[in-house]
Design a protein around this motif. Structure first.
Motif, PDB file in Angstrom:
ATOM      1  N   UNK A  72       0.837  -1.201   0.000  1.00 33.69           N
ATOM      2  CA  UNK A  72       0.000   0.000   0.000  1.00 33.69           C
ATOM      3  C   UNK A  72       0.872   1.251   0.000  1.00 33.69           C
ATOM      4  N   UNK A  73       1.895   1.270   0.843  1.00 38.36           N
ATOM      5  CA  UNK A  73       2.785   2.425   0.893  1.00 38.36           C
ATOM      6  C   UNK A  73       3.533   2.597  -0.428  1.00 38.36           C
ATOM      7  N   UNK A  74       3.961   1.487  -1.033  1.00 34.60           N
ATOM      8  CA  UNK A  74       4.640   1.562  -2.321  1.00 34.60           C
ATOM      9  C   UNK A  74       3.708   2.121  -3.386  1.00 34.60           C
ATOM     10  N   UNK A  75       2.438   1.716  -3.362  1.00 33.05           N
ATOM     11  CA  UNK A  75       1.470   2.203  -4.351  1.00 33.05           C
ATOM     12  C   UNK A  75       1.256   3.703  -4.214  1.00 33.05           C
ATOM     13  N   UNK A  76       1.118   4.185  -3.002  1.00 32.63           N
ATOM     14  CA  UNK A  76       0.895   5.622  -2.778  1.00 32.63           C
ATOM     15  C   UNK A  76       2.102   6.430  -3.256  1.00 32.63           C
ATOM     16  N   UNK A  77       3.308   5.955  -2.931  1.00 32.24           N
ATOM     17  CA  UNK A  77       4.513   6.671  -3.354  1.00 32.24           C
ATOM     18  C   UNK A  77       4.658   6.658  -4.873  1.00 32.24           C
ATOM     19  N   UNK A  78       4.344   5.532  -5.517  1.00 39.32           N
ATOM     20  CA  UNK A  78       4.432   5.454  -6.975  1.00 39.32           C
ATOM     21  C   UNK A  78       3.422   6.379  -7.642  1.00 39.32           C
ATOM     22  N   UNK A  79       2.211   6.484  -7.055  1.00 44.59           N
ATOM     23  CA  UNK A  79       1.204   7.396  -7.613  1.00 44.59           C
ATOM     24  C   UNK A  79       1.685   8.847  -7.523  1.00 44.59           C
ATOM     25  N   UNK A  80       2.317   9.200  -6.398  1.00 43.65           N
ATOM     26  CA  UNK A  80       2.867  10.544  -6.255  1.00 43.65           C
ATOM     27  C   UNK A  80       3.908  10.819  -7.341  1.00 43.65           C
ATOM     28  N   UNK A  81       4.776   9.844  -7.586  1.00 42.13           N
ATOM     29  CA  UNK A  81       5.821  10.031  -8.591  1.00 42.13           C
ATOM     30  C   UNK A  81       5.216  10.161  -9.984  1.00 42.13           C
ATOM     31  N   UNK A  82       4.244   9.326 -10.312  1.00 41.68           N
ATOM     32  CA  UNK A  82       3.646   9.370 -11.646  1.00 41.68           C
ATOM     33  C   UNK A  82       2.993  10.722 -11.916  1.00 41.68           C
ATOM     34  N   UNK A  83       2.209  11.227 -10.960  1.00 42.63           N
ATOM     35  CA  UNK A  83       1.509  12.491 -11.181  1.00 42.63           C
ATOM     36  C   UNK A  83       2.497  13.659 -11.293  1.00 42.63           C
ATOM     37  N   UNK A  84       3.569  13.622 -10.516  1.00 44.73           N
ATOM     38  CA  UNK A  84       4.571  14.686 -10.628  1.00 44.73           C
ATOM     39  C   UNK A  84       5.288  14.631 -11.975  1.00 44.73           C
ATOM     40  N   UNK A  85       5.590  13.420 -12.441  1.00 42.30           N
ATOM     41  CA  UNK A  85       6.275  13.275 -13.722  1.00 42.30           C
ATOM     42  C   UNK A  85       5.348  13.623 -14.882  1.00 42.30           C
ATOM     43  N   UNK A  86       4.044  13.414 -14.709  1.00 42.62           N
ATOM     44  CA  UNK A  86       3.099  13.731 -15.773  1.00 42.62           C
ATOM     45  C   UNK A  86       2.995  15.238 -15.998  1.00 42.62           C
ATOM     46  N   UNK A  87       3.201  16.044 -14.945  1.00 43.94           N
ATOM     47  CA  UNK A  87       3.056  17.493 -15.050  1.00 43.94           C
ATOM     48  C   UNK A  87       4.389  18.216 -15.194  1.00 43.94           C
ATOM     49  N   UNK A  88       5.491  17.520 -14.997  1.00 42.61           N
ATOM     50  CA  UNK A  88       6.805  18.165 -15.016  1.00 42.61           C
ATOM     51  C   UNK A  88       7.232  18.492 -16.445  1.00 42.61           C
ATOM     52  N   UNK A  89       8.114  19.459 -16.564  1.00 48.26           N
ATOM     53  CA  UNK A  89       8.688  19.819 -17.857  1.00 48.26           C
ATOM     54  C   UNK A  89      10.189  19.657 -17.833  1.00 48.26           C
ATOM     55  N   UNK A  90      10.881  20.519 -18.544  1.00 50.99           N
ATOM     56  CA  UNK A  90      12.336  20.474 -18.514  1.00 50.99           C
ATOM     57  C   UNK A  90      12.840  20.979 -17.160  1.00 50.99           C
ATOM     58  N   UNK A  91      13.942  20.478 -16.629  1.00 58.60           N
ATOM     59  CA  UNK A  91      14.907  19.585 -17.282  1.00 58.60           C
ATOM     60  C   UNK A  91      14.612  18.099 -17.094  1.00 58.60           C
ATOM     61  N   UNK A  92      13.489  17.742 -16.419  1.00 59.71           N
ATOM     62  CA  UNK A  92      13.212  16.315 -16.207  1.00 59.71           C
ATOM     63  C   UNK A  92      12.933  15.619 -17.526  1.00 59.71           C
ATOM     64  N   UNK A  93      12.206  16.289 -18.417  1.00 60.35           N
ATOM     65  CA  UNK A  93      11.877  15.707 -19.721  1.00 60.35           C
ATOM     66  C   UNK A  93      12.547  16.528 -20.820  1.00 60.35           C
ATOM     67  N   UNK A  94      13.106  15.834 -21.779  1.00 58.98           N
ATOM     68  CA  UNK A  94      13.770  16.485 -22.906  1.00 58.98           C
ATOM     69  C   UNK A  94      13.001  16.173 -24.185  1.00 58.98           C
ATOM     70  N   UNK A  95      12.852  17.157 -25.072  1.00 59.43           N
ATOM     71  CA  UNK A  95      12.104  16.912 -26.313  1.00 59.43           C
ATOM     72  C   UNK A  95      12.818  15.908 -27.199  1.00 59.43           C
TER      73      UNK A  95
END
Length: 761
Positions: free
Chosen positions: A278-301
């Motif tokens: 359960x704790x792993x699922x909650x932490x993974x959901x937090x990471x996914x949502x942050x990565x979905x909204x993040x821009x550069x420099x985390x994501x490069x075109x």
């Protein structure tokens, strides 16, 4: 003391998963109580340290005394009436101490052999060496405890000072609205944000844990691995049930779900701790949502104009330092992000992804096998919000030259607001290591947002670590680019399948399109038969662990791989021994040109041995996508051979940004008439054959991207299925294998000759 301030407990175990949710929290003991308890623990530690020092000095004395027995008389030689002589201390020389100090740094716990060797070199007794190392270890432990005590005292002083600051802030604080005393003390903005975040995460964990508690302890046997929890439904049934089609048009489950799950190699039980999941699922959901909204420099075109974004791995580990652990040795990172608007509402998309049968059906070109091992939560309020599942899946490429990727992971679904859902997958390797797996999934999945027109914007993240050193060199550029298993392939496949489902709903179909199809029921039945044909082809052409390919070196340059299957009382498959053959090769022409050549009925007689040189006529055509290449056709071969006068060919061609397929199967005329009349297509026997056309790498120019190409070439996989004997217990003859090998070699030669000749013009 403000309510909700938590003293960081020393040596408190961190939460498992991606990020720690420790920090500021509500409902904790007061800071003053914690400080007093802290002082008591320090006093107890100091007393223990003083006792250890006394014991060390006593051991040191005994060690030195014991080392002098060689200098004084033994116990047997002493006169009982005389007092024993005073023993002399034996002091180690500076050289002896330096040598033992150096050895101690390398090995603090020498064994008997090492002690004897060291005693010979230094001129000491082994017992003296043993006592010296014991005393040295105790001394080091004591020094460490003294340093730790100093740190604890310093930390205690800081806590006392902080406690006084909070008391002063509480006594002087006033409400800005009423001017009276307030219950909230002075705190910084960062502290307030941490407190809010901590409360939110704890509430989510408590909520999910409460739901999961209902399932903890339930035996895994209640979730059969090979039997679906619910009757499997095809994607066309989904369209009929969820998108508003009349009940009369809803058919039975599509063929192929049990076939994909059969012979799956899955764990027999679920061995990990469920609260940790359960704790792993909650932490993974937090990471996914942050990565979905993040821009550069985390994501490069991407270099491609409309290509997926690529993850900056160094920036990722700086942003998410904990995760599920370091990358395994020999593995490489593949991570990409892509988005698209798809023709389906968000609720139906969530239902597809959370139902393993529907998910496998929609993504049949990517998912070769999948199963739900255990359901920890079914969600709340009648939907999948909070649903938590433990799953296993095998991901494929349409070629026997690319090994499949198996993964053991959990899937968690959460609603983030009105019209916004997220589904995340994350491997369970950090909680339950699974030997032999060559792929693990970091937080991967999709964010689904409702759009005003009832469609959905899907942002897909695919983040894996994989060992792909066994990939054939011909496919390595495609795999290394991330196009083979990346986010763009998932989104492109989903977009095309949603278009396919939308075509089922169409009621304003021109009469000229459906030709010999006389009703909507017949149209839907034909689409359902074509869907089963595509699923069967995709599940049998890859290098799945369920297959055992045998390599033949034929007359052509490419190796042909063959395997046999026995079919007994399987609906939709003829009884007997079925021989499958496949080969992959490269063509120096764009993939779109190869796709157009293979799907054109006017050029079919050039390469199709079944047509026997006859004229191929399209009797029915159903468009099921924006691209004109996405369609289902019914072809008739007008051959001079009277034995083939009743043969029809059902064909589906489909294309998207990730690849193209042309899949076909001969069907009986009588059975096809039943289907065209709206009858059940599940019992129509099919042995699909066909082609998978992929780019040979990432596009290097806008022209390549427009042609779905890489460096300008295409990777073509040819696959046949042939019934070689109607008796399931018959033995496969070498003549049958040679015939199939010759058939596929001849087809390859004809395709090369005509496509390359056409390209040369």
């Amino acid at each position: 003391m403000p309510a909700g301030i938590m003293v960081p407990a020393r040596q408190a175990p961190p939460l498992m998963g991606y990020g720690s949710t420790s920090g500021l929290s509500l409902g904790q003991p007061s800071l003053l109580d914690a400080t007093q308890h802290f002082q008591q623990q320090m006093d107890l530690t100091a007393t223990t340290a003083e006792s250890d020092m006394a014991r060390i000095r006593e051991d040191e004395f005994l060690s030195k005394s014991g080392s002098e027995n060689a200098d004084g008389a033994s116990g047997d030689d002493l006169d009982p009436n005389q007092r024993p002589k005073k023993k002399r201390y034996h002091r180690h020389t500076q050289h002896q101490i330096q040598e033992m100090e150096a050895f101690f740094k390398e090995c603090p716990h020498p064994d008997d052999k090492q002690r004897k060797e060291l005693s010979r070199e230094l001129g000491l007794e082994p017992l003296q060496v043993k006592f010296w190392f014991q005393n040295k270890r105790t001394q080091m432990k004591n020094q460490h405890e003294r340093q730790e005590n100093q740190q604890l005292r310093s930390e205690n002083d800081k806590l006392r000072a902080e406690n006084m600051r909070y008391k002063e802030a509480l006594s002087n604080a006033s409400c800005p609205n009423c001017g009276g005393p307030t219950a909230i003390g002075e705190m910084s903005f960062d502290e307030q944000q941490l407190r809010i975040e901590n409360v939110r995460l704890r509430e989510e964990i408590d909520r999910i844990s409460g739901i999961a508690a209902k399932y903890v302890g339930k035996p895994v046997g209640s979730y059969p691995l090979m039997t679906p929890q619910v009757a499997p439904r095809s994607s066309l049934d989904l369209a009929a049930g969820n998108l508003g089609l009349p009940p009369a048009m809803a058919g039975h489950g599509a063929f192929g779900a049990s076939e994909m799950l059969r012979s799956a190699s899955l764990p027999n039980e679920f061995p990990v701790d469920k609260p940790a999941v359960v704790e792993l699922a909650v932490a993974a959901m937090e990471e996914l949502t942050r990565m979905a909204h993040a821009g550069e420099p985390l994501w490069m075109p991407s270099l491609e104009a409309a290509g997926p974004e690529v993850l900056n791995v160094d920036e990722y580990f700086r942003t998410f330092p904990r995760g599920i652990g370091p990358r395994p040795v020999g593995f490489k990172t593949e991570a990409s992000r892509h988005n698209a608007i798809v023709i389906m509402n968000n609720v139906n998309l969530v239902e597809i992804i959370m139902d393993v049968n529907q998910w496998s059906m929609i993504f049949s070109s990517i998912v070769s096998r999948a199963a739900t091992l255990e359901v920890l939560s079914t969600g709340v309020a009648g939907n999948y919000n909070g649903a938590l599942q433990v799953m296993t899946a095998e991901f494929q490429m349409p070629s026997p030259l690319v090994p499949t990727r198996e993964s053991y992971f959990l899937r968690y679904c959460k609603q983030h607001g009105d019209g916004v859902w997220a589904v995340v997958d994350v491997s369970l390797d950090s909680l339950s290591p699974t030997p032999g797996l060559r792929c693990r999934r970091r937080a991967s999945g999709c964010l689904i947002q409702e759009t005003p027109n009832g469609f959905s914007k899907v942002t897909w993240i695919e983040h894996v670590e994989v060992d792909d050193r066994t990939v054939h060199s011909m496919y390595r550029p495609l795999v290394n680019s991330g196009m083979a298993f990346g986010a763009k392939r998932w989104v492109s496949t989903l977009d095309r399948q949603c278009e396919r489902l939308a075509s089922v709903m169409a009621t304003n179909v021109p009469t000229g399109e459906i030709s010999v199809i006389t009703s909507q029921e017949g149209r839907k039945s034909m689409l359902k038969l074509a869907e089963r044909m595509v699923v069967s082809f995709c599940s049998g052409v890859s290098a799945s662990a369920a297959h055992q390919w045998t390599t033949l070196s034929g007359a052509c340059a490419e190796d042909v791989r063959v395997m046999t299957k026995k079919s007994v009382n399987e609906p939709g498959r003829p009884p007997g021994i079925v021989l499958s053959a496949a080969t992959s090769f490269w063509l120096p022409v764009p993939p779109k040109r190869v796709f157009d050549f293979l799907r054109d009925e006017n050029t079919r007689s050039v390469w199709d041995i079944l047509s026997n040189g006859g004229i191929v006529q399209e009797m029915a055509h159903i468009a099921n996508g924006r691209d004109e290449g996405n369609c289902v056709s019914l072809l008739r071969v007008n051959s001079t051979n009277s034995n083939q006068s009743n043969m029809l060919i059902l064909q589906e061609s489909c294309t998207d940004a990730a690849g193209s397929y042309v899949i076909y199967a001969p069907v009986d005329l009588v059975a096809m008439n039943v289907v065209l009349g709206g009858g059940n297509p599940d019992y129509v026997t099919l042995l699909p054959s066909g082609f998978a056309i992929l780019p040979d790498g990432p596009p290097t120019s806008p022209e390549d991207a427009a042609g779905h190409g890489g460096t300008g070439g295409a990777l073509l996989t040819v696959a046949f299925q042939i019934l070689v004997d109607s008796q399931p217990n018959a033995k496969l003859s070498l003549g049958s294998v040679a015939t199939v090998n010759s058939l596929i070699s001849c087809t390859v030669d004809r395709i090369k000759g005509n496509v390359l000749g056409e390209g040369a013009q």
